[in-house]
Design a protein around this motif. Structure first.
Motif, PDB file in Angstrom:
ATOM      1  N   ALA A  81       0.926  -1.385   0.177  1.00 25.55           N
ATOM      2  CA  ALA A  81       0.011   0.089  -0.113  1.00 25.55           C
ATOM      3  C   ALA A  81       0.851   1.229   0.020  1.00 25.55           C
ATOM      4  O   ALA A  81       1.962   1.245   0.419  1.00 25.55           O
ATOM      5  CB  ALA A  81      -0.830  -0.110   1.284  1.00 25.55           C
ATOM      6  N   LYS A  82       0.278   2.223  -0.363  1.00 27.35           N
ATOM      7  CA  LYS A  82       0.944   3.534  -0.561  1.00 27.35           C
ATOM      8  C   LYS A  82       1.080   4.222   0.670  1.00 27.35           C
ATOM      9  O   LYS A  82       0.053   4.090   1.469  1.00 27.35           O
ATOM     10  CB  LYS A  82       0.621   4.404  -1.271  1.00 27.35           C
ATOM     11  CG  LYS A  82       0.602   4.122  -2.895  1.00 27.35           C
ATOM     12  CD  LYS A  82      -0.230   5.051  -3.833  1.00 27.35           C
ATOM     13  CE  LYS A  82       0.159   4.622  -5.151  1.00 27.35           C
ATOM     14  NZ  LYS A  82      -0.572   5.569  -6.210  1.00 27.35           N
ATOM     15  N   ALA A  83       2.191   4.467   1.433  1.00 25.47           N
ATOM     16  CA  ALA A  83       2.322   5.030   2.763  1.00 25.47           C
ATOM     17  C   ALA A  83       3.204   6.262   2.864  1.00 25.47           C
ATOM     18  O   ALA A  83       3.951   6.728   1.738  1.00 25.47           O
ATOM     19  CB  ALA A  83       3.033   3.945   3.604  1.00 25.47           C
ATOM     20  N   HIS A  84       2.851   7.136   3.897  1.00 25.91           N
ATOM     21  CA  HIS A  84       3.735   8.112   4.201  1.00 25.91           C
ATOM     22  C   HIS A  84       4.980   7.839   4.890  1.00 25.91           C
ATOM     23  O   HIS A  84       5.302   6.632   5.083  1.00 25.91           O
ATOM     24  CB  HIS A  84       2.920   9.172   5.067  1.00 25.91           C
ATOM     25  CG  HIS A  84       1.745   9.572   5.078  1.00 25.91           C
ATOM     26  ND1 HIS A  84       1.488  10.697   4.019  1.00 25.91           N
ATOM     27  CD2 HIS A  84       0.487   8.999   5.396  1.00 25.91           C
ATOM     28  CE1 HIS A  84       0.356  11.029   3.805  1.00 25.91           C
ATOM     29  NE2 HIS A  84      -0.387  10.072   4.538  1.00 25.91           N
ATOM     30  N   GLY A  88       2.040   5.788   8.324  1.00 21.62           N
ATOM     31  CA  GLY A  88       0.527   6.006   8.137  1.00 21.62           C
ATOM     32  C   GLY A  88       0.325   5.801   6.504  1.00 21.62           C
ATOM     33  O   GLY A  88       1.037   6.141   5.523  1.00 21.62           O
ATOM     34  N   LEU A  89      -0.893   5.006   6.222  1.00 22.80           N
ATOM     35  CA  LEU A  89      -1.073   4.833   4.885  1.00 22.80           C
ATOM     36  C   LEU A  89      -1.874   5.982   4.171  1.00 22.80           C
ATOM     37  O   LEU A  89      -2.501   6.703   4.866  1.00 22.80           O
ATOM     38  CB  LEU A  89      -2.202   3.532   4.751  1.00 22.80           C
ATOM     39  CG  LEU A  89      -1.386   2.248   5.247  1.00 22.80           C
ATOM     40  CD1 LEU A  89      -2.550   0.969   5.211  1.00 22.80           C
ATOM     41  CD2 LEU A  89      -0.134   2.030   4.533  1.00 22.80           C
ATOM     42  N   PHE A  90      -1.883   6.316   2.848  1.00 20.17           N
ATOM     43  CA  PHE A  90      -2.671   7.122   2.432  1.00 20.17           C
ATOM     44  C   PHE A  90      -4.290   7.150   2.214  1.00 20.17           C
ATOM     45  O   PHE A  90      -4.901   7.546   2.023  1.00 20.17           O
ATOM     46  CB  PHE A  90      -2.324   7.403   0.763  1.00 20.17           C
ATOM     47  CG  PHE A  90      -0.934   8.315   0.767  1.00 20.17           C
ATOM     48  CD1 PHE A  90      -0.886   9.609   0.937  1.00 20.17           C
ATOM     49  CD2 PHE A  90       0.305   7.678   0.116  1.00 20.17           C
ATOM     50  CE1 PHE A  90       0.363  10.166   0.856  1.00 20.17           C
ATOM     51  CE2 PHE A  90       1.468   8.444   0.371  1.00 20.17           C
ATOM     52  CZ  PHE A  90       1.184   9.717   0.428  1.00 20.17           C
ATOM     53  N   LYS A 122      -2.034   1.780   9.154  1.00 22.30           N
ATOM     54  CA  LYS A 122      -0.606   1.934   9.254  1.00 22.30           C
ATOM     55  C   LYS A 122       0.027   0.531   8.845  1.00 22.30           C
ATOM     56  O   LYS A 122      -0.598  -0.575   8.860  1.00 22.30           O
ATOM     57  CB  LYS A 122      -0.208   1.977  10.892  1.00 22.30           C
ATOM     58  CG  LYS A 122      -0.684   3.419  11.425  1.00 22.30           C
ATOM     59  CD  LYS A 122      -0.032   3.719  12.960  1.00 22.30           C
ATOM     60  CE  LYS A 122      -0.385   4.982  13.212  1.00 22.30           C
ATOM     61  NZ  LYS A 122       0.724   6.012  12.944  1.00 22.30           N
ATOM     62  N   LEU A 123       1.134   0.795   8.540  1.00 28.87           N
ATOM     63  CA  LEU A 123       2.195  -0.429   7.954  1.00 28.87           C
ATOM     64  C   LEU A 123       2.374  -1.337   9.233  1.00 28.87           C
ATOM     65  O   LEU A 123       2.447  -0.784  10.359  1.00 28.87           O
ATOM     66  CB  LEU A 123       3.658   0.276   7.393  1.00 28.87           C
ATOM     67  CG  LEU A 123       3.392   1.021   6.194  1.00 28.87           C
ATOM     68  CD1 LEU A 123       5.045   1.507   6.121  1.00 28.87           C
ATOM     69  CD2 LEU A 123       2.998   0.253   5.130  1.00 28.87           C
ATOM     70  N   GLY A 124       2.892  -2.490   8.871  1.00 30.32           N
ATOM     71  CA  GLY A 124       2.884  -3.262  10.053  1.00 30.32           C
ATOM     72  C   GLY A 124       2.178  -4.896   9.980  1.00 30.32           C
ATOM     73  O   GLY A 124       1.441  -5.080   8.824  1.00 30.32           O
ATOM     74  N   GLU A 125       2.320  -5.549  10.918  1.00 30.96           N
ATOM     75  CA  GLU A 125       1.700  -6.913  10.837  1.00 30.96           C
ATOM     76  C   GLU A 125       0.444  -6.999  11.850  1.00 30.96           C
ATOM     77  O   GLU A 125       0.712  -6.612  13.144  1.00 30.96           O
ATOM     78  CB  GLU A 125       2.724  -7.851  11.083  1.00 30.96           C
ATOM     79  CG  GLU A 125       1.927  -9.371  11.091  1.00 30.96           C
ATOM     80  CD  GLU A 125       3.361 -10.397  11.099  1.00 30.96           C
ATOM     81  OE1 GLU A 125       2.922 -11.317  12.010  1.00 30.96           O
ATOM     82  OE2 GLU A 125       4.191 -10.401  10.311  1.00 30.96           O
ATOM     83  N   ALA A 146       5.205  -1.057   2.638  1.00 28.28           N
ATOM     84  CA  ALA A 146       5.016   0.168   1.832  1.00 28.28           C
ATOM     85  C   ALA A 146       5.238  -0.233   0.220  1.00 28.28           C
ATOM     86  O   ALA A 146       6.296  -1.198   0.223  1.00 28.28           O
ATOM     87  CB  ALA A 146       6.110   1.218   2.461  1.00 28.28           C
ATOM     88  N   GLU A 147       4.344   0.271  -0.468  1.00 24.70           N
ATOM     89  CA  GLU A 147       4.706   0.019  -2.017  1.00 24.70           C
ATOM     90  C   GLU A 147       5.885   0.731  -2.459  1.00 24.70           C
ATOM     91  O   GLU A 147       6.311   1.960  -2.172  1.00 24.70           O
ATOM     92  CB  GLU A 147       3.259   0.723  -2.846  1.00 24.70           C
ATOM     93  CG  GLU A 147       2.856   0.056  -3.825  1.00 24.70           C
ATOM     94  CD  GLU A 147       1.857   0.522  -4.411  1.00 24.70           C
ATOM     95  OE1 GLU A 147       1.752   1.712  -4.877  1.00 24.70           O
ATOM     96  OE2 GLU A 147       0.638  -0.262  -4.394  1.00 24.70           O
ATOM     97  N   LYS A 148       6.574   0.230  -3.458  1.00 21.12           N
ATOM     98  CA  LYS A 148       7.808   0.654  -3.859  1.00 21.12           C
ATOM     99  C   LYS A 148       7.770   1.403  -5.246  1.00 21.12           C
ATOM    100  O   LYS A 148       6.867   1.069  -5.995  1.00 21.12           O
ATOM    101  CB  LYS A 148       8.839  -0.275  -3.935  1.00 21.12           C
ATOM    102  CG  LYS A 148       9.264  -0.813  -2.363  1.00 21.12           C
ATOM    103  CD  LYS A 148      10.390  -1.783  -2.659  1.00 21.12           C
ATOM    104  CE  LYS A 148      10.376  -2.208  -1.107  1.00 21.12           C
ATOM    105  NZ  LYS A 148      11.262  -3.568  -0.940  1.00 21.12           N
TER     106      LYS A 148
END
Length: 148
Positions: A81-84, A88-90, A122-125, A146-148
């Motif tokens: 996912a796109k993230a800051h 935090g996710l967009f 948020k990113l994570g598991e 995070a998407e690259k």
């Protein structure tokens, strides 16, 4: 009056149940709304055969769900996912995205089976609860990267 319920009536009966009800309730409420029908021997036999088929289908479905739940216990579902920069996710990751990711990995799980108290932001598991039906529940780990 003995009736067979054609549909689920909340707090009264399930579909296929045979119950004694008052004549007024049957004639004024159940029959006009096609919720029940008079219990004749032919209809009782048909209702019993339908219940047996439903039980067979229910058992097969439970077996399939149990198999999926046991396989998912050891899996990690990865979602990009796109993230800051702060993690935090967009947007957010909800039941639809999790279900889609599981399908890509070969697990047939509907979005309605994914139980999220709120979307993941948020990113994570995360450990996500899956509720297939009243009897079978499972868990799966979801890793949001995070998407690259």
């Amino acid at each position: 009056m003995k009736v067979i319920f054609l549909q689920h009536v909340q707090n009264i009966a399930q579909k296929g149940d045979v119950k004694n009800v008052s004549e007024g309730y049957a004639r004024n409420f159940l029959f006009p709304k096609k919720l029940a029908d008079i219990a004749t021997t032919e209809r009782l036999a048909l209702a019993n055969s339908q219940k047996q088929q439903q039980a067979i289908h229910h058992d097969a479905e439970n077996f399939r769900f149990q198999e999926i739940a046991s396989k998912l216990k050891n899996e990690i579902i990865k979602i990009n996912a796109k993230a800051h920069d702060d993690g935090g996710l967009f947007g957010s990751v909800g039941a639809q995205e999790i279900s889609s990711a599981m399908r890509k990995q070969g697990f047939d799980v509907a979005p309605s089976h994914v139980q999220l108290p709120k979307p993941l932001k948020k990113l994570g598991e995360y450990v996500v609860v899956l509720k297939f039906n009243q009897e079978i529940k499972g868990e799966v780990r979801v890793n949001i990267e995070a998407e690259k």
